[in-house]
Write an enzyme that holds these catalytic residues in place. Structure first.
Site, PDB file in Angstrom:
ATOM      1  N   ASP A  67       0.869  -1.219   0.002  1.00  0.00           N
ATOM      2  CA  ASP A  67      -0.006  -0.075   0.040  1.00  0.00           C
ATOM      3  C   ASP A  67       0.872   1.071   0.035  1.00  0.00           C
ATOM      4  O   ASP A  67       1.895   1.285   0.162  1.00  0.00           O
ATOM      5  CB  ASP A  67      -0.821   0.061   1.234  1.00  0.00           C
ATOM      6  CG  ASP A  67      -0.449  -0.403   2.476  1.00  0.00           C
ATOM      7  OD1 ASP A  67       0.927  -0.407   2.491  1.00  0.00           O
ATOM      8  OD2 ASP A  67      -0.992  -1.045   3.288  1.00  0.00           O
ATOM      9  N   ASN A 136      -8.089  -2.833  14.068  1.00  0.00           N
ATOM     10  CA  ASN A 136      -9.303  -3.070  13.688  1.00  0.00           C
ATOM     11  C   ASN A 136      -9.262  -4.456  12.689  1.00  0.00           C
ATOM     12  O   ASN A 136     -10.432  -4.597  11.884  1.00  0.00           O
ATOM     13  CB  ASN A 136      -9.896  -2.016  12.993  1.00  0.00           C
ATOM     14  CG  ASN A 136      -9.187  -1.562  11.732  1.00  0.00           C
ATOM     15  OD1 ASN A 136      -8.089  -2.047  11.195  1.00  0.00           O
ATOM     16  ND2 ASN A 136      -9.839  -0.416  11.186  1.00  0.00           N
ATOM     17  N   HIS A 138      -7.457  -4.806  10.071  1.00  0.00           N
ATOM     18  CA  HIS A 138      -7.513  -4.545   8.580  1.00  0.00           C
ATOM     19  C   HIS A 138      -6.251  -5.271   8.080  1.00  0.00           C
ATOM     20  O   HIS A 138      -5.161  -5.738   8.669  1.00  0.00           O
ATOM     21  CB  HIS A 138      -7.097  -3.151   8.046  1.00  0.00           C
ATOM     22  CG  HIS A 138      -6.233  -2.422   8.660  1.00  0.00           C
ATOM     23  ND1 HIS A 138      -6.184  -1.145   9.303  1.00  0.00           N
ATOM     24  CD2 HIS A 138      -4.711  -2.487   8.640  1.00  0.00           C
ATOM     25  CE1 HIS A 138      -5.160  -0.816   9.518  1.00  0.00           C
ATOM     26  NE2 HIS A 138      -4.265  -1.625   9.208  1.00  0.00           N
ATOM     27  N   GLU A 143     -10.027  -1.745   4.984  1.00  0.00           N
ATOM     28  CA  GLU A 143     -10.641  -1.535   6.290  1.00  0.00           C
ATOM     29  C   GLU A 143     -11.971  -2.119   6.486  1.00  0.00           C
ATOM     30  O   GLU A 143     -12.746  -2.396   5.500  1.00  0.00           O
ATOM     31  CB  GLU A 143     -10.630  -0.059   6.502  1.00  0.00           C
ATOM     32  CG  GLU A 143      -9.446   0.778   6.385  1.00  0.00           C
ATOM     33  CD  GLU A 143      -8.792   1.059   7.701  1.00  0.00           C
ATOM     34  OE1 GLU A 143      -8.652   0.159   8.580  1.00  0.00           O
ATOM     35  OE2 GLU A 143      -8.253   2.176   7.907  1.00  0.00           O
TER      36      GLU A 143
HETATM   37  C1  F6R Z   1       1.168  -1.284   6.068  1.00  0.00           C
HETATM   38  C2  F6R Z   1       0.137  -2.177   6.126  1.00  0.00           C
HETATM   39  C3  F6R Z   1      -0.825  -1.885   7.345  1.00  0.00           C
HETATM   40  C4  F6R Z   1       0.032  -2.257   8.597  1.00  0.00           C
HETATM   41  C5  F6R Z   1      -1.046  -2.253   9.893  1.00  0.00           C
HETATM   42  C6  F6R Z   1      -0.122  -2.332  11.185  1.00  0.00           C
HETATM   43  O1  F6R Z   1       1.894  -1.550   4.884  1.00  0.00           O
HETATM   44  O2  F6R Z   1      -0.070  -2.657   5.223  1.00  0.00           O
HETATM   45  O3  F6R Z   1      -1.935  -2.930   7.180  1.00  0.00           O
HETATM   46  O4  F6R Z   1       0.838  -3.436   8.597  1.00  0.00           O
HETATM   47  O5  F6R Z   1      -1.715  -0.859  10.032  1.00  0.00           O
HETATM   48  O6  F6R Z   1       0.535  -1.439  11.117  1.00  0.00           O
HETATM   49  P1  F6R Z   1       1.828  -1.322  12.424  1.00  0.00           P
HETATM   50  O7  F6R Z   1       2.856  -2.346  12.291  1.00  0.00           O
HETATM   51  O8  F6R Z   1       2.346  -0.080  12.297  1.00  0.00           O
HETATM   52  O9  F6R Z   1       0.830  -1.410  13.713  1.00  0.00           O
END
Ligand code: F6R
Length: 261
Positions: A67, A136, A138, A143
């Site tokens: 992403d 959450n 995701h 989301e």
């Molecule tokens: C980022 C991504 C997101 C993160 C998720 C957890 O490339 O794909 O899904 O993996 O938001 O983020 P952290 O690791 O910062 O808790």
């Protein structure tokens, strides 16, 4: 689904790096799908060290990132382009031409998403996807409620995700509202999937993803339909799992089978 519970975030990073290294050792032309965020930082550190010690080369590897924020230039310090450059690409021998990231500043975002899917197809699909997990539940920026059949698309970020990521920006107000993200179907198409989660704030999402029914309200639960998924989680992130002792038992059995081979 395999669930591996490890003592700490550092151990998780080390084990995740080993899984990536094994994949690349088996297939030097491996195609990887990679995450950003806080969770994979230890993994990238271990991979950079392994490269500097001559234990792995990325010279023929291809990568895709899951992403990117919409509206940030590639030079913006919080862009995922910058993150990957700082944490991984500048430490290893991956040819820049083999690294594919979505451009959140593209003039035509829908085309950018279509082109990304096309490039994945041209690379022959993804061998191993490494994912983080949102609080959450995701995955990438899918989301809840998520379209479980989605391909790469433009996503609206929820307020809770923007708050969680505010720690990387000046505050929640500075976190972009939209992102380009690989879709759930894009992820499910990957041949192997490794999900990383650490910390108590991920415990509920881990339990919902693994032990509750598949639901649009829990995007990571879609991974239950994939035949090669490993959740690699630390003790804190595993703390809401009901069947923890079963997972430990299965891991032990797997290890003794490996030793006996
Ligand atoms: C980022 C991504 C997101 C993160 C998720 C957890 O490339 O794909 O899904 O993996 O938001 O983020 P952290 O690791 O910062 O808790």
């Amino acid at each position: 689904m395999r669930v591996k519970i490890v003592a700490s975030e550092q151990v998780m990073g080390c084990e995740a790096a080993k899984i990536v290294q094994d994949e690349v050792a088996r297939n030097p032309k491996a195609v990887l799908m990679l995450p950003t965020g806080g969770t994979p930082e230890a993994m990238y550190e271990h991979l950079a060290r392994a490269y500097s010690q001559g234990r792995v080369t990325f010279a023929r590897v291809t990568t895709f990132n899951l992403d990117e924020y919409v509206g940030l230039s590639v030079e913006h310090p919080q862009s995922y382009h910058c993150y990957m450059q700082d944490r991984f690409f500048c430490h290893v021998d991956l040819p820049p031409i083999n690294a594919h990231l979505l451009d959140g500043n593209a003039a035509n975002l829908a085309k950018e998403c279509r082109d990304f899917e096309q490039k994945i197809a041209e690379a022959g699909g993804v061998d191993l996807a490494v994912l983080g997990l949102g609080r959450n539940a995701h995955i990438a920026f899918n989301e809840p409620p998520a379209n479980l059949t989605s391909r790469t698309h433009v996503a609206m970020l929820t307020e809770s995700t923007r708050q969680a990521n505010a720690r990387f920006f000046g505050g929640t107000g500075d976190v972009p509202c939209r992102a380009l993200t690989a879709g759930i179907a894009t992820i499910i198409d990957c041949r192997k999937i490794l999900v990383l989660a650490c910390g108590i704030q991920k415990a509920e999402a881990v339990a919902r993803a693994i032990e509750r029914p598949v639901s649009a309200m829990c995007p990571a639960s879609a991974l239950q339909v994939h035949h090669k998924v490993t959740f690699l989680v630390d003790e804190a992130a595993a703390s809401c799992l009901h069947f923890k002792s079963n997972y430990r038992y299965l891991e032990q059995a797997r290890r003794s089978l490996e030793v006996g081979r």
